[in-house]
Design a protein around this motif. Sequence first.
Motif, PDB file in Angstrom:
ATOM      1  N   UNK A  75      39.280  46.733  49.605  1.00  0.00           N
ATOM      2  CA  UNK A  75      38.684  46.559  48.276  1.00  0.00           C
ATOM      3  C   UNK A  75      39.662  46.838  47.134  1.00  0.00           C
ATOM      4  N   UNK A  76      40.892  47.158  47.442  1.00  0.00           N
ATOM      5  CA  UNK A  76      41.892  47.430  46.413  1.00  0.00           C
ATOM      6  C   UNK A  76      42.843  46.227  46.318  1.00  0.00           C
ATOM      7  N   UNK A  77      43.049  45.743  45.111  1.00  0.00           N
ATOM      8  CA  UNK A  77      43.871  44.531  45.017  1.00  0.00           C
ATOM      9  C   UNK A  77      44.534  44.387  43.663  1.00  0.00           C
ATOM     10  N   UNK A  78      45.526  43.484  43.644  1.00  0.00           N
ATOM     11  CA  UNK A  78      46.213  43.090  42.423  1.00  0.00           C
ATOM     12  C   UNK A  78      46.558  41.615  42.490  1.00  0.00           C
ATOM     13  N   UNK A  79      47.234  41.136  41.468  1.00  0.00           N
ATOM     14  CA  UNK A  79      47.606  39.731  41.327  1.00  0.00           C
ATOM     15  C   UNK A  79      49.130  39.661  41.374  1.00  0.00           C
ATOM     16  N   UNK A  80      49.676  38.827  42.277  1.00  0.00           N
ATOM     17  CA  UNK A  80      51.117  38.813  42.533  1.00  0.00           C
ATOM     18  C   UNK A  80      51.672  37.406  42.372  1.00  0.00           C
ATOM     19  N   UNK A  81      52.800  37.281  41.682  1.00  0.00           N
ATOM     20  CA  UNK A  81      53.536  36.004  41.573  1.00  0.00           C
ATOM     21  C   UNK A  81      54.942  36.225  42.145  1.00  0.00           C
ATOM     22  N   UNK A  82      55.241  35.566  43.260  1.00  0.00           N
ATOM     23  CA  UNK A  82      56.554  35.697  43.888  1.00  0.00           C
ATOM     24  C   UNK A  82      57.598  34.794  43.244  1.00  0.00           C
ATOM     25  N   UNK A  83      57.168  33.659  42.749  1.00  0.00           N
ATOM     26  CA  UNK A  83      58.054  32.731  42.052  1.00  0.00           C
ATOM     27  C   UNK A  83      57.193  31.723  41.315  1.00  0.00           C
ATOM     28  N   UNK A 127      60.541  37.794  33.694  1.00  0.00           N
ATOM     29  CA  UNK A 127      60.544  36.450  33.127  1.00  0.00           C
ATOM     30  C   UNK A 127      59.191  35.895  32.765  1.00  0.00           C
ATOM     31  N   UNK A 128      58.131  36.659  32.902  1.00  0.00           N
ATOM     32  CA  UNK A 128      56.790  36.176  32.561  1.00  0.00           C
ATOM     33  C   UNK A 128      56.448  36.551  31.114  1.00  0.00           C
ATOM     34  N   UNK A 129      55.575  35.763  30.501  1.00  0.00           N
ATOM     35  CA  UNK A 129      55.131  36.076  29.143  1.00  0.00           C
ATOM     36  C   UNK A 129      54.128  37.222  29.139  1.00  0.00           C
ATOM     37  N   UNK A 130      53.252  37.237  30.155  1.00  0.00           N
ATOM     38  CA  UNK A 130      52.209  38.257  30.210  1.00  0.00           C
ATOM     39  C   UNK A 130      51.766  38.456  31.647  1.00  0.00           C
ATOM     40  N   UNK A 131      51.562  39.712  32.007  1.00  0.00           N
ATOM     41  CA  UNK A 131      50.936  40.058  33.282  1.00  0.00           C
ATOM     42  C   UNK A 131      49.877  41.111  32.984  1.00  0.00           C
ATOM     43  N   UNK A 132      48.661  40.868  33.421  1.00  0.00           N
ATOM     44  CA  UNK A 132      47.556  41.790  33.146  1.00  0.00           C
ATOM     45  C   UNK A 132      46.568  41.748  34.315  1.00  0.00           C
ATOM     46  N   UNK A 133      45.772  42.830  34.511  1.00  0.00           N
ATOM     47  CA  UNK A 133      45.743  44.055  33.709  1.00  0.00           C
ATOM     48  C   UNK A 133      46.817  45.042  34.158  1.00  0.00           C
ATOM     49  N   UNK A 134      47.124  45.944  33.249  1.00  0.00           N
ATOM     50  CA  UNK A 134      48.050  47.029  33.515  1.00  0.00           C
ATOM     51  C   UNK A 134      47.417  48.314  32.983  1.00  0.00           C
ATOM     52  N   UNK A 143      37.222  42.552  35.785  1.00  0.00           N
ATOM     53  CA  UNK A 143      38.645  42.445  35.483  1.00  0.00           C
ATOM     54  C   UNK A 143      39.093  40.990  35.496  1.00  0.00           C
ATOM     55  N   UNK A 144      39.916  40.640  34.536  1.00  0.00           N
ATOM     56  CA  UNK A 144      40.546  39.318  34.528  1.00  0.00           C
ATOM     57  C   UNK A 144      42.035  39.517  34.774  1.00  0.00           C
ATOM     58  N   UNK A 145      42.484  38.997  35.901  1.00  0.00           N
ATOM     59  CA  UNK A 145      43.903  39.075  36.257  1.00  0.00           C
ATOM     60  C   UNK A 145      44.600  37.836  35.700  1.00  0.00           C
ATOM     61  N   UNK A 146      45.725  38.051  35.023  1.00  0.00           N
ATOM     62  CA  UNK A 146      46.403  36.957  34.327  1.00  0.00           C
ATOM     63  C   UNK A 146      47.911  37.064  34.508  1.00  0.00           C
ATOM     64  N   UNK A 147      48.533  35.917  34.785  1.00  0.00           N
ATOM     65  CA  UNK A 147      49.992  35.806  34.750  1.00  0.00           C
ATOM     66  C   UNK A 147      50.321  34.537  33.971  1.00  0.00           C
ATOM     67  N   UNK A 148      51.097  34.662  32.905  1.00  0.00           N
ATOM     68  CA  UNK A 148      51.475  33.501  32.098  1.00  0.00           C
ATOM     69  C   UNK A 148      52.983  33.484  31.888  1.00  0.00           C
ATOM     70  N   UNK A 149      53.494  32.283  31.583  1.00  0.00           N
ATOM     71  CA  UNK A 149      54.930  32.112  31.318  1.00  0.00           C
ATOM     72  C   UNK A 149      55.108  30.929  30.389  1.00  0.00           C
ATOM     73  N   UNK A 162      48.947  45.757  38.121  1.00  0.00           N
ATOM     74  CA  UNK A 162      48.580  46.957  38.866  1.00  0.00           C
ATOM     75  C   UNK A 162      47.503  46.599  39.884  1.00  0.00           C
ATOM     76  N   UNK A 163      47.275  47.495  40.850  1.00  0.00           N
ATOM     77  CA  UNK A 163      46.241  47.286  41.862  1.00  0.00           C
ATOM     78  C   UNK A 163      45.028  48.167  41.520  1.00  0.00           C
ATOM     79  N   UNK A 164      43.826  47.587  41.713  1.00  0.00           N
ATOM     80  CA  UNK A 164      42.600  48.270  41.265  1.00  0.00           C
ATOM     81  C   UNK A 164      41.621  48.419  42.415  1.00  0.00           C
ATOM     82  N   UNK A 165      40.877  49.498  42.350  1.00  0.00           N
ATOM     83  CA  UNK A 165      39.829  49.778  43.328  1.00  0.00           C
ATOM     84  C   UNK A 165      38.536  49.142  42.830  1.00  0.00           C
ATOM     85  N   UNK A 166      37.983  48.206  43.595  1.00  0.00           N
ATOM     86  CA  UNK A 166      36.828  47.429  43.165  1.00  0.00           C
ATOM     87  C   UNK A 166      35.583  47.808  43.957  1.00  0.00           C
TER      88      UNK A 166
END
Length: 372
Positions: A75-83, A127-134, A143-149, A162-166
């Motif tokens: 139940x704990x997770x985050x949003x990841x961009x490898x490339x 190199x990303x414009x925004x990564x959330x949430x932190x 929670x809205x997980x976002x990665x923009x560039x 970050x990783x969150x307990x849901x």
Amino acid sequence: MKKSNMVITLSFFCCIANADTTVTSNFIITNKSIDSYNITSTDTTASSFDAGGGLFKITDQYQDANVNILDYGNQQLGFVRLNSRVNIVLKGKKLGHTITVNGKYANSAISVQPYGRNYFSVNKNEGCSKIAPIGSQTAGSVLTFTITSDDNVLNDCTGQSDQYNLTSVNGMIRAVGVSRDFYLDIGRLQSDPVYRNAPPDTYVGTGVFKGESIQNRVGAGYKPSYINTITIVKNPYFEGVTLNPGENVFDTRTTGSQIQGNLVIPYVINGHFTPYNTISLQVHSLNGFKLHSNLSGSTAAIPYSLSTTVGSQRVYTLATKGSGSGNVTINSLEAESYALQGRFNADFTIDKNTAEIGDYSDTLTAIFQISL
């Protein structure tokens, strides 16, 4: 008679759909102009447009992120961009040349069920414009997980939230896609020397992006595939014929009792062609392939022969000693025919004892037609 009533409770969660997304793009290009394009996606929410300069933006609501994340870990997770960068190699169906289309998996967002109280600080951004949430979030909030560039396909973006307990509901923690943007830079491709020099052909290729994941702290996480299948029809084109400037004067010499003349007129057929194209050449002579004396009242004429050569091919005869139709068809062009080099060859031989002194001339009109 006893009657028993049974109450059945039914529940339904809409839109758990974790199928990969496939985007199919078709472009028809002539020289530097995109004649037409069509972009479709298996994500029914997708739309696309040219954001300027041949940079195509493909947007959808990220339907393949609609999953129960407990199917992939805890139940704990985050949003990841490898490339974020994607290079899609296309190969010509007839001639086998390859070209590369640059793309970018730029922006994405998902929402998940209420956040509990604990989180793990693992965020990073390259190199990303925004990564959330932190950082800490409001307990019980969605929670809205976002990665923009940016939209530059050469700039990479990697990182993670970050990783969150849901908190689970009915044994599920739902992830729901919000938005996603992908860029295909066809304009950059058109400026690439490799593409410019590649022969006209139908180029096809597929690229698979698996660089983003909804990542459980314990477990494999969910990593959808974003698949791009691209077809580019690069059309042959014809831009005209260029002749070298200057007068076209026969080089003459006397050999025994004969006067011989030779003339070479170089030309360039501008455009880009394939071995499957043909060139129809019609040459019209004002004097019927004879050099007429420029002296007033003179009827003296010198018949000449005329031929042409395109590239390294055989010689095509247009006229022989003042006789000929002036029409030829040139086919089986070279495999990589860009700015075809050609030349007209003219020559004559006359008896010096009967030749009339003076200047002689003719006017030729050459008409090139290319079957594309």
